[in-house]
Enzyme design. Structure first.
Site, PDB file in Angstrom:
ATOM      1  N   TRP A 139      77.049  51.949  49.567  1.00  0.00           N
ATOM      2  CA  TRP A 139      76.261  52.394  48.405  1.00  0.00           C
ATOM      3  C   TRP A 139      76.885  51.926  47.105  1.00  0.00           C
ATOM      4  O   TRP A 139      76.184  51.527  46.172  1.00  0.00           O
ATOM      5  CB  TRP A 139      76.068  53.908  48.430  1.00  0.00           C
ATOM      6  CG  TRP A 139      75.325  54.368  49.650  1.00  0.00           C
ATOM      7  CD1 TRP A 139      75.792  55.210  50.619  1.00  0.00           C
ATOM      8  CD2 TRP A 139      73.996  53.989  50.055  1.00  0.00           C
ATOM      9  NE1 TRP A 139      74.830  55.373  51.595  1.00  0.00           N
ATOM     10  CE2 TRP A 139      73.728  54.644  51.274  1.00  0.00           C
ATOM     11  CE3 TRP A 139      73.024  53.157  49.511  1.00  0.00           C
ATOM     12  CZ2 TRP A 139      72.517  54.491  51.960  1.00  0.00           C
ATOM     13  CZ3 TRP A 139      71.806  53.002  50.184  1.00  0.00           C
ATOM     14  CH2 TRP A 139      71.584  53.672  51.386  1.00  0.00           C
ATOM     15  N   ASP A 159      77.787  58.564  41.705  1.00  0.00           N
ATOM     16  CA  ASP A 159      76.735  58.836  42.684  1.00  0.00           C
ATOM     17  C   ASP A 159      77.238  60.006  43.532  1.00  0.00           C
ATOM     18  O   ASP A 159      78.233  59.872  44.245  1.00  0.00           O
ATOM     19  CB  ASP A 159      76.539  57.575  43.537  1.00  0.00           C
ATOM     20  CG  ASP A 159      75.530  57.760  44.666  1.00  0.00           C
ATOM     21  OD1 ASP A 159      75.070  58.898  44.897  1.00  0.00           O
ATOM     22  OD2 ASP A 159      75.209  56.750  45.331  1.00  0.00           O
ATOM     23  N   LYS A 173      69.859  64.637  50.862  1.00  0.00           N
ATOM     24  CA  LYS A 173      71.066  64.891  51.644  1.00  0.00           C
ATOM     25  C   LYS A 173      71.379  66.388  51.643  1.00  0.00           C
ATOM     26  O   LYS A 173      71.590  66.978  52.685  1.00  0.00           O
ATOM     27  CB  LYS A 173      72.258  64.108  51.082  1.00  0.00           C
ATOM     28  CG  LYS A 173      71.988  62.622  50.844  1.00  0.00           C
ATOM     29  CD  LYS A 173      71.997  61.808  52.124  1.00  0.00           C
ATOM     30  CE  LYS A 173      71.294  60.467  52.000  1.00  0.00           C
ATOM     31  NZ  LYS A 173      71.977  59.468  51.213  1.00  0.00           N
TER      32      LYS A 173
HETATM   33  C1  LIG Z   1      71.666  58.022  50.857  1.00  0.00           C
HETATM   34  C2  LIG Z   1      72.483  57.528  49.737  1.00  0.00           C
HETATM   35  C3  LIG Z   1      71.983  56.613  48.802  1.00  0.00           C
HETATM   36  C4  LIG Z   1      70.593  56.040  48.894  1.00  0.00           C
HETATM   37  O1  LIG Z   1      69.692  56.998  48.583  1.00  0.00           O
HETATM   38  P1  LIG Z   1      68.111  56.707  48.499  1.00  0.00           P
HETATM   39  O2  LIG Z   1      67.618  57.979  47.907  1.00  0.00           O
HETATM   40  O3  LIG Z   1      67.650  56.451  49.885  1.00  0.00           O
HETATM   41  O4  LIG Z   1      67.919  55.536  47.608  1.00  0.00           O
HETATM   42  C5  LIG Z   1      72.795  56.248  47.757  1.00  0.00           C
HETATM   43  N1  LIG Z   1      74.036  56.740  47.624  1.00  0.00           N
HETATM   44  C6  LIG Z   1      74.566  57.594  48.517  1.00  0.00           C
HETATM   45  C7  LIG Z   1      75.940  58.103  48.323  1.00  0.00           C
HETATM   46  C8  LIG Z   1      73.800  58.022  49.597  1.00  0.00           C
HETATM   47  O5  LIG Z   1      74.315  58.891  50.475  1.00  0.00           O
END
Ligand SMILES: *Cc1c(COP(=O)(O)O)cnc(C)c1O
Length: 360
Positions: free
Chosen positions: A102, A172, A196
């Site tokens: 990511w 993030d 998540k």
């Molecule tokens: C799942 C995830 C993403 C991607 O998320 P989307 O909503 O599918 O774009 C980005 N960063 C992290 C840390 C993730 O766990």
């Protein structure tokens, strides 16, 4: 009815109380004679849902008043482009730490817009640790410094934040959102996809310090301009109405269950149960260095691909689903977010012990 324990990295489990409340309110939300799915996002009743969600989030995360909370769409992945478009606007430089897929994707996207530098990476050991950072490598006039706080695929987390001085830190937090208290004031921005740990898919929450807004590049698409969404209280266009409603129910559940301190205590207890088992097992082992282990995502392996596959298959038959690891790590991964009860992790550990006995 028999519900499974779902160890998916996302979308993932939601608290059963939340699902029941949503079911009970499905046909007639608070006497409105309609479902939340059917309401105008500009109605008074919906306004109380989105405002309620924001104020609960502010309360639970202790978000300072000089931060905007935005409810957006497009997933965390869309922010990979929105972040440079909105913030790469001074020196045009930014620093990134590469701790997994990511962070790598965010970095690649930012490279399209400016002079971005990878100040450290843990790619050499399949991202099984958080690299030590050397301040001498940081770009002093960077517009921001970017990290992925909890690495969903690899199961690592920053236990200590990088000291970036006056350079705004952007993180993030998709897979550790609301899992424990977080000092938002240490960041220029934190954001994450809700699927998540916060809500179903479709919602991305961005928490941004106000002084960073208003400087997006001219070419920034309107829908990616954070200032536009801030000025319109996340109602510039139709927001993901129902997902925000479920988010509000999850936030209420968090508050009723003691808030983020209590959640951390629960999450530490759950993770300890699993890590202790892994550290004592002769068949299974965790893939992350102990000091950087995540509370939320726990990758583990055996020494045999065949055994891994057998384990995933038999676990599924026992009601423990989505334990297959990411293809870049192999083996297994148990995501044990807020809504995973202690009993779910206990059942997994018992199953692993029985599997080890039966197969050695
Ligand atoms: C799942 C995830 C993403 C991607 O998320 P989307 O909503 O599918 O774009 C980005 N960063 C992290 C840390 C993730 O766990």
């Amino acid at each position: 009815m028999s519900r499974v324990y779902n160890f998916s990295a996302g979308p993932s489990m939601l608290p059963e109380e939340v699902l029941k409340k949503a079911a009970a309110e499905m046909l007639d939300y608070e006497g409105s004679g309609q479902s939340v799915m059917e309401m105008s996002h500009r109605s008074k009743i919906y306004d109380s849902i989105i405002k309620g969600a924001e104020s609960l989030l502010r309360e639970l995360m202790n978000i300072p008043d000089n931060y905007k909370v935005l409810f957006l769409q497009g997933g965390a992945s869309t922010q990979f482009a929105a972040i440079p478009l909105n913030f790469l606007n001074g020196s045009g430089k930014a620093d990134y730490v590469i701790t997994g897929q990511w962070a790598k994707k965010a970095f690649a996207e930012a490279q399209k817009y400016g002079e971005v530098k990878a100040v450290a990476s843990s790619a050499d050991k399949t991202f099984s640790y958080i690299p030590k950072l050397n301040k001498a490598d940081f770009t002093p006039d960077a517009d921001y410094f970017y990290i992925c706080m909890n690495n969903t695929i690899y199961g690592t987390v920053y236990h200590e934040l990088p000291d970036t001085g006056d350079v705004p830190l952007i993180a993030d937090i998709s897979s550790c959102f609301l899992s424990e208290p977080l000092d938002v004031s240490k960041f220029g921005m934190v954001y994450g996809g809700a699927q998540k740990n916060v809500a179903p898919a479709g919602l991305t929450i961005c928490i941004i310090r106000e002084d960073l807004l208003g400087k997006a590049r001219d070419i920034t698409p309107t829908m990616l301009n954070y200032q536009i969404h801030a000025d319109n209280n996340s109602l510039y266009n139709t927001p993901p109405c129902y997902t925000i409603y479920i988010c509000k129910l999850v936030l209420e559940w968090l508050k009723e269950n003691g808030g983020l301190e209590a959640m951390k205590e629960r999450n530490v207890k759950k993770a300890k149960l699993l890590y202790d088992f892994l550290d004592n097992s002769k068949m299974f082992r965790g893939t992350v260095v102990p000091e950087d282990r995540s509370l939320m995502n726990v990758p583990f392996v055996t020494d045999s691909d065949e055994l891994n596959a057998k384990f995933v298959k038999e676990a599924e038959a026992a009601g423990l689903i989505n334990l297959k690891g990411h293809r870049t790590v192999g083996g297994m991964r148990a995501s044990i977010y807020n809504a995973m009860p202690y009993e779910g992790v206990q059942k997994l550990v018992d199953f692993m012990a029985a599997f080890e006995k039966a197969n050695s």
